[in-house]
Design a protein around this motif. Structure first.
Motif, PDB file in Angstrom:
ATOM      1  N   PHE A   1       0.541  13.524  -3.260  1.00 47.60           N
ATOM      2  CA  PHE A   1       1.912  13.340  -3.721  1.00 47.60           C
ATOM      3  C   PHE A   1       1.975  12.826  -5.153  1.00 47.60           C
ATOM      4  CE2 PHE A   1       2.438  12.438   0.955  1.00 47.60           C
ATOM      5  CZ  PHE A   1       3.065  13.633   1.257  1.00 47.60           C
ATOM      6  N   ALA A   2       1.024  11.989  -5.530  1.00 48.88           N
ATOM      7  CA  ALA A   2       1.038  11.377  -6.864  1.00 48.88           C
ATOM      8  C   ALA A   2      -0.349  10.840  -7.186  1.00 48.88           C
ATOM      9  CB  ALA A   2       2.052  10.243  -6.915  1.00 48.88           C
ATOM     10  N   VAL A   3      -0.590  10.688  -8.480  1.00 50.97           N
ATOM     11  CA  VAL A   3      -1.793  10.018  -8.955  1.00 50.97           C
ATOM     12  C   VAL A   3      -1.344   8.796  -9.740  1.00 50.97           C
ATOM     13  CG1 VAL A   3      -3.861  10.190 -10.389  1.00 50.97           C
ATOM     14  CG2 VAL A   3      -3.124  12.168  -9.040  1.00 50.97           C
ATOM     15  N   LEU A   4      -1.780   7.626  -9.313  1.00 53.12           N
ATOM     16  CA  LEU A   4      -1.411   6.361  -9.948  1.00 53.12           C
ATOM     17  C   LEU A   4      -2.535   5.919 -10.870  1.00 53.12           C
ATOM     18  CD1 LEU A   4      -0.047   4.568  -6.765  1.00 53.12           C
ATOM     19  CD2 LEU A   4       1.248   5.911  -8.437  1.00 53.12           C
ATOM     20  N   GLN A   5      -2.168   5.388 -12.033  1.00 52.49           N
ATOM     21  CA  GLN A   5      -3.167   4.990 -13.020  1.00 52.49           C
ATOM     22  C   GLN A   5      -3.108   3.490 -13.270  1.00 52.49           C
ATOM     23  OE1 GLN A   5      -3.165   7.498 -16.480  1.00 52.49           O
ATOM     24  NE2 GLN A   5      -2.547   9.295 -15.303  1.00 52.49           N
ATOM     25  N   GLU A   6      -3.974   3.037 -14.154  1.00 55.11           N
ATOM     26  CA  GLU A   6      -4.040   1.623 -14.519  1.00 55.11           C
ATOM     27  C   GLU A   6      -2.652   1.093 -14.845  1.00 55.11           C
ATOM     28  OE1 GLU A   6      -6.854   1.471 -17.733  1.00 55.11           O
ATOM     29  OE2 GLU A   6      -8.454   2.279 -16.486  1.00 55.11           O
ATOM     30  N   GLY A   7      -2.344  -0.076 -14.298  1.00 59.95           N
ATOM     31  CA  GLY A   7      -1.043  -0.703 -14.501  1.00 59.95           C
ATOM     32  C   GLY A   7      -0.043  -0.404 -13.403  1.00 59.95           C
ATOM     33  N   ALA A   8      -0.322   0.594 -12.581  1.00 59.65           N
ATOM     34  CA  ALA A   8       0.575   0.944 -11.472  1.00 59.65           C
ATOM     35  C   ALA A   8       0.321   0.018 -10.289  1.00 59.65           C
ATOM     36  CB  ALA A   8       0.357   2.397 -11.053  1.00 59.65           C
ATOM     37  N   PHE A   9       1.261   0.003  -9.369  1.00 58.80           N
ATOM     38  CA  PHE A   9       1.120  -0.788  -8.149  1.00 58.80           C
ATOM     39  C   PHE A   9       1.653   0.002  -6.975  1.00 58.80           C
ATOM     40  CE2 PHE A   9       5.089  -1.968 -10.209  1.00 58.80           C
ATOM     41  CZ  PHE A   9       6.014  -1.862  -9.174  1.00 58.80           C
ATOM     42  N   PHE A  10       1.255  -0.396  -5.773  1.00 61.38           N
ATOM     43  CA  PHE A  10       1.728   0.260  -4.563  1.00 61.38           C
ATOM     44  C   PHE A  10       1.623  -0.702  -3.383  1.00 61.38           C
ATOM     45  CE2 PHE A  10      -2.721   1.297  -5.226  1.00 61.38           C
ATOM     46  CZ  PHE A  10      -3.304   1.089  -3.993  1.00 61.38           C
ATOM     47  N   GLY A  11       2.353  -0.396  -2.324  1.00 62.25           N
ATOM     48  CA  GLY A  11       2.336  -1.228  -1.126  1.00 62.25           C
ATOM     49  C   GLY A  11       3.460  -2.243  -1.066  1.00 62.25           C
ATOM     50  N   GLU A  12       4.319  -2.276  -2.077  1.00 61.43           N
ATOM     51  CA  GLU A  12       5.364  -3.294  -2.133  1.00 61.43           C
ATOM     52  C   GLU A  12       6.414  -3.128  -1.032  1.00 61.43           C
ATOM     53  OE1 GLU A  12       6.912   0.124  -4.485  1.00 61.43           O
ATOM     54  OE2 GLU A  12       4.961  -0.850  -4.319  1.00 61.43           O
ATOM     55  N   THR A  13       6.735  -1.908  -0.660  1.00 61.03           N
ATOM     56  CA  THR A  13       7.758  -1.700   0.367  1.00 61.03           C
ATOM     57  C   THR A  13       7.310  -2.281   1.706  1.00 61.03           C
ATOM     58  OG1 THR A  13       8.505   0.306  -0.739  1.00 61.03           O
ATOM     59  CG2 THR A  13       9.147   0.028   1.563  1.00 61.03           C
ATOM     60  N   ALA A  14       6.109  -1.980   2.107  1.00 62.44           N
ATOM     61  CA  ALA A  14       5.589  -2.509   3.371  1.00 62.44           C
ATOM     62  C   ALA A  14       5.444  -4.022   3.312  1.00 62.44           C
ATOM     63  CB  ALA A  14       4.255  -1.862   3.704  1.00 62.44           C
ATOM     64  N   LEU A  15       5.052  -4.538   2.162  1.00 61.54           N
ATOM     65  CA  LEU A  15       4.854  -5.981   2.009  1.00 61.54           C
ATOM     66  C   LEU A  15       6.167  -6.746   2.151  1.00 61.54           C
ATOM     67  CD1 LEU A  15       2.806  -8.274   1.127  1.00 61.54           C
ATOM     68  CD2 LEU A  15       3.753  -7.945  -1.144  1.00 61.54           C
ATOM     69  N   PHE A  16       7.200  -6.300   1.462  1.00 57.15           N
ATOM     70  CA  PHE A  16       8.467  -7.032   1.449  1.00 57.15           C
ATOM     71  C   PHE A  16       9.335  -6.767   2.672  1.00 57.15           C
ATOM     72  CE2 PHE A  16       7.515  -7.126  -3.149  1.00 57.15           C
ATOM     73  CZ  PHE A  16       7.557  -8.495  -3.320  1.00 57.15           C
ATOM     74  N   PHE A  17       9.221  -5.585   3.268  1.00 59.76           N
ATOM     75  CA  PHE A  17      10.119  -5.233   4.361  1.00 59.76           C
ATOM     76  C   PHE A  17       9.446  -5.106   5.716  1.00 59.76           C
ATOM     77  CE2 PHE A  17      12.104  -3.609   0.463  1.00 59.76           C
ATOM     78  CZ  PHE A  17      13.282  -4.328   0.508  1.00 59.76           C
ATOM     79  N   LYS A  18       8.172  -5.500   5.835  1.00 62.63           N
ATOM     80  CA  LYS A  18       7.434  -5.477   7.098  1.00 62.63           C
ATOM     81  C   LYS A  18       7.531  -4.115   7.779  1.00 62.63           C
ATOM     82  CE  LYS A  18       7.914 -10.392   7.941  1.00 62.63           C
ATOM     83  NZ  LYS A  18       8.412 -11.434   8.814  1.00 62.63           N
ATOM     84  N   ARG A  19       7.212  -3.095   7.035  1.00 57.88           N
ATOM     85  CA  ARG A  19       7.248  -1.727   7.549  1.00 57.88           C
ATOM     86  C   ARG A  19       5.839  -1.150   7.561  1.00 57.88           C
ATOM     87  NH1 ARG A  19      12.458   0.152   4.166  1.00 57.88           N
ATOM     88  NH2 ARG A  19      13.997  -0.955   5.419  1.00 57.88           N
TER      89      ARG A  19
END
Length: 89
Positions: free
Chosen positions: A29-47
């Protein structure tokens, strides 16, 4: 980070690249590079995780922010997490 698991961590890419892929690993779906982040939705919303993320480069360095550590820091700052979360809902 694997599709379907309950998220308790958020990740920050310091070096390298990561791919966001479908549950079966067949679609990128995407390629994330240096400086990017992921996992915030699951972390903040317990999903559960909505995708799998895998390192694209052999030497990828990630920093991890654990939910427990984040909550402890916010409590120490007298941070009103409920008020903040209401802004996202």
């Amino acid at each position: 980070m694997t599709h379907g698991e309950l998220g308790t961590d958020m990740f920050f890419i310091d070096r390298g690249k990561c791919e966001v892929v479908s549950a079966d690993g067949g679609t990128v779906f995407a390629v994330l590079q240096e400086g990017a982040f992921f996992g915030e939705t699951a972390l903040f919303f317990k999903r559960t995780r909505t995708a799998t993320v895998r390192a694209q480069d052999q030497f990828t360095i990630l920093y991890v922010l654990n939910k427990r550590d984040l909550d402890n820091q916010l409590r120490g700052l007298d941070f009103d997490i409920a008020a903040t979360m209401n802004k996202f809902i």
